[in-house]
Design a protein around this motif. Sequence first.
Motif, PDB file in Angstrom:
ATOM      1  N   ARG A 193      25.761  28.348  38.443  1.00 34.19           N
ATOM      2  CA  ARG A 193      26.959  28.042  39.235  1.00 34.19           C
ATOM      3  C   ARG A 193      26.775  26.761  40.046  1.00 34.19           C
ATOM      4  NH1 ARG A 193      28.570  33.968  41.811  1.00 34.19           N
ATOM      5  NH2 ARG A 193      28.953  35.034  39.812  1.00 34.19           N
ATOM      6  N   LEU A 194      25.589  26.603  40.581  1.00 33.18           N
ATOM      7  CA  LEU A 194      25.322  25.385  41.347  1.00 33.18           C
ATOM      8  C   LEU A 194      25.360  24.163  40.433  1.00 33.18           C
ATOM      9  CD1 LEU A 194      22.416  26.640  43.653  1.00 33.18           C
ATOM     10  CD2 LEU A 194      24.851  26.482  44.171  1.00 33.18           C
ATOM     11  N   GLN A 195      24.835  24.313  39.216  1.00 34.48           N
ATOM     12  CA  GLN A 195      24.875  23.202  38.261  1.00 34.48           C
ATOM     13  C   GLN A 195      26.314  22.849  37.898  1.00 34.48           C
ATOM     14  OE1 GLN A 195      22.273  25.023  35.328  1.00 34.48           O
ATOM     15  NE2 GLN A 195      20.655  23.525  35.768  1.00 34.48           N
ATOM     16  N   GLN A 196      27.172  23.867  37.757  1.00 34.30           N
ATOM     17  CA  GLN A 196      28.575  23.614  37.442  1.00 34.30           C
ATOM     18  C   GLN A 196      29.282  22.907  38.589  1.00 34.30           C
ATOM     19  OE1 GLN A 196      30.221  27.425  36.422  1.00 34.30           O
ATOM     20  NE2 GLN A 196      28.944  27.670  34.581  1.00 34.30           N
ATOM     21  N   ALA A 197      28.957  23.295  39.822  1.00 35.07           N
ATOM     22  CA  ALA A 197      29.584  22.661  40.985  1.00 35.07           C
ATOM     23  C   ALA A 197      29.223  21.188  41.063  1.00 35.07           C
ATOM     24  CB  ALA A 197      29.153  23.387  42.263  1.00 35.07           C
ATOM     25  N   VAL A 198      27.974  20.879  40.789  1.00 38.57           N
ATOM     26  CA  VAL A 198      27.536  19.481  40.816  1.00 38.57           C
ATOM     27  C   VAL A 198      28.121  18.713  39.633  1.00 38.57           C
ATOM     28  CG1 VAL A 198      25.519  17.976  40.654  1.00 38.57           C
ATOM     29  CG2 VAL A 198      25.440  20.002  42.093  1.00 38.57           C
ATOM     30  N   ALA A 199      28.233  19.380  38.477  1.00 41.31           N
ATOM     31  CA  ALA A 199      28.787  18.723  37.288  1.00 41.31           C
ATOM     32  C   ALA A 199      30.240  18.319  37.506  1.00 41.31           C
ATOM     33  CB  ALA A 199      28.663  19.648  36.081  1.00 41.31           C
ATOM     34  N   ARG A 200      31.001  19.137  38.249  1.00 42.05           N
ATOM     35  CA  ARG A 200      32.403  18.790  38.519  1.00 42.05           C
ATOM     36  C   ARG A 200      32.524  17.519  39.350  1.00 42.05           C
ATOM     37  NH1 ARG A 200      32.919  24.512  39.005  1.00 42.05           N
ATOM     38  NH2 ARG A 200      32.677  24.388  41.270  1.00 42.05           N
ATOM     39  N   LEU A 201      31.460  17.187  40.051  1.00 35.43           N
ATOM     40  CA  LEU A 201      31.453  15.961  40.853  1.00 35.43           C
ATOM     41  C   LEU A 201      30.996  14.754  40.032  1.00 35.43           C
ATOM     42  CD1 LEU A 201      32.062  15.183  43.796  1.00 35.43           C
ATOM     43  CD2 LEU A 201      29.641  15.525  44.315  1.00 35.43           C
ATOM     44  N   GLY A 202      30.477  15.011  38.817  1.00 37.38           N
ATOM     45  CA  GLY A 202      30.049  13.915  37.958  1.00 37.38           C
ATOM     46  C   GLY A 202      28.546  13.716  37.889  1.00 37.38           C
TER      47      GLY A 202
END
Length: 753
Positions: A60-69
């Motif tokens: 989930r943390l990886q997905q949150a950071v991925a949404r930021l680019g």
Amino acid sequence: MPEPALCEEVLIVEGLHCGSCAAAVEARLRRQPGVIEAAVNFAADSAMLKWDSHHTDLSRLQQAVARLGYRLRDPSDIESSARDSDQTRKRLQWRLAVSLVFGMWSMMPALLVYLAPLGIVETSAVRPLAIASGLFALPVIVYSGSHFYRVGWRTLRVGVPGLDTLISVAVAAACLVSVWRLATGHVDVYFDAAVMLITFQLVARLIDGSVRRRAAEVVRGYLRQAPETVTLVNNDGSLQTLPANEVGVAQRIRLVAGQPLALDGQIVSGSGLVDMAMLSGEHEPQRVKAGDELLAGCQLIDGELELKVAAGVGQRRIDSLARSVRGLLSRKTALQRLSDQMARLLLPIIVVAAGICVVVALTQGLTIDQALIRGLAVLIIACPCALSLAIPLVVVLGHTRMVESGVIFRDPAALETAANTRVVIFDKTGTLTTDTPSLSAIVPSHRPQKEQQQALLQLAIDALDGTSHPVAKGLAKAGTASTKAALGERHSFPGRGTQWQHGDTRVLAGRGDWLREQGIKVPALEDGGMMVHLASDTHYLGHLRFEETLRDEAVSTVQQLQQTGQVIYLLSGDTRASCLAQAQRLGIPTERVVAGVTPEGKHRFVETLERHHGVAFVGDGMNDGLALAAAKLGIAIGTASATARAAAAVYLPDGLAAVPDTLHMARRARRLMRQNLAWALGYNALALPLAMAGWVQPVIAAIAMTLSSLCVLLNSLRMRTPTHRHTPQPVDQPPRRQQPSQTPQQSGCPQQQ
């Protein structure tokens, strides 16, 4: 309510381009449910995370950071991260190349426009020149500057706008005002100001990028100390070569002489001689047998072992060290934190000041375009380019002179903190000593006459020539040019000794207890790995004693540092007796000798001393990695392992003799950094009010901004000029960690197991 299940990890962050990127990722992570602590460091490309697994998980943390680019990766995938980092650097280089080429063409017509009032340019040619300036600036603004717009938008989305946001606003304002001026029939344009902003910032990014991959290199160096493959022993006894990450706990592997160990394990069968110097700092190879535990990274010198795997890839001691080093390298120095805080404080002040300036100009009766020009001047003249270059320029421009002096600074943080260094801690094995023991005594069993001593030495050379015995190098050094080993048949017994058969003569050379097992009457002497007993057939002939060999420059280096007021410590994983013997030769007081410490113990000792004084740690082995990374000034010498060199802030290819000069040049560099920082802040404090008052036009603002950066450059050039060395005043002695009668546990450092 269930107890929180805390998870803590240090991860790689991909896609970071500047401190603003790191701030954006950190802000996004901190806002995620279940995240207890998050710290993202741009210099190390790392994120230190602590979260409650009941409320979130790593995916989930990886997905949150991925949404930021951006991307979060496990350190085990560091090779892919290194490739991405190289690609990012190449893209920046291409952007800079485009910016330099088209920027020159944009500035040439802009300069002619500025000189038009002097009559140098025909009036009819001024407007085409202004348009040409804008056209040549397009590739720079659209392509080279896109990097800043993208990052500026990301940081703005999470509410932590940084320098990229300000650059984007300034470039957009310069272009809009210029287009507005052309549309209303004016010819004064400011495309060149936008070009200069982008170009200077690309240079700064590339300079910072040259040191950003350091943490990744450290972790790769640690993991490469262990081989990637192992020899698996199947249930039917057959052997199979597999990648180390495919072997699990409790499976059996085989290790033969000359191989490094890939996985932590416990010896099931076999015996041998193991070199643990890279992990523990012990200068003598250790004899191991069934039941002993070995750690990945050690090397089997002699013998053959079968081990049961105790920890797989990712859970090994060497993996733990790698994670710890990455965390330590993610720290920011006081000067870096101060610079970041000042930049963050300055950015909103500049934007607000520009807005106020426009409003005030309108209330004073100025037209909208005149008010916008005044606001643009504020944005440009106060853009903290000099502030962003203040520290990297000293590093780059001073690098050549340092290399010429045999000093390679790998981390700008070292330049900032070395001025406060008042304590120098030396590792012993491999740092102050060489890997070749010296022959200290030849003791025949009968009267020690010279002829008998020479005969005993020759016999030892004959018996041990070409073997892996640790004193073989010392024997070769002790022999004369005419001394040659006799031919014969040699059989090695790992960790015990060697049997040499020459005709009817059988010679045994090795440990005293081994000779006793062969029926030889060996005197009751203090035995050890640095003593070789010899016997011919059943007759005891005597023994040879060896001691560690100090490097030629060790004594003079320690003396020079002591003369400049430095407090010297000796810190080692070796035995206390060995450490005290070398400390006496070096002139280091016994109360400043700490022996038998693990890599973690060295780390704790360094951190404890740093509470009182700036500490430099000088080491060479993998076991020194934590201490090298933890110390404010980690120094690796010329013979250091690749891992130690990567973990250290400073590398001295020419050896110990350069340590005093290293401290001197680092102090000077730090002084220049402070001067640059003071100038950059002083410039902004003076320029901002002038621009707000309307006394500075955008073109003058761009020139002033450039001159500010040039002043920082000229001051940094002083790093290359020779100066007289300043001798610091002696300091109070740091707290004594270990008295002669204390054990390492009593001094706060664990005993080596």
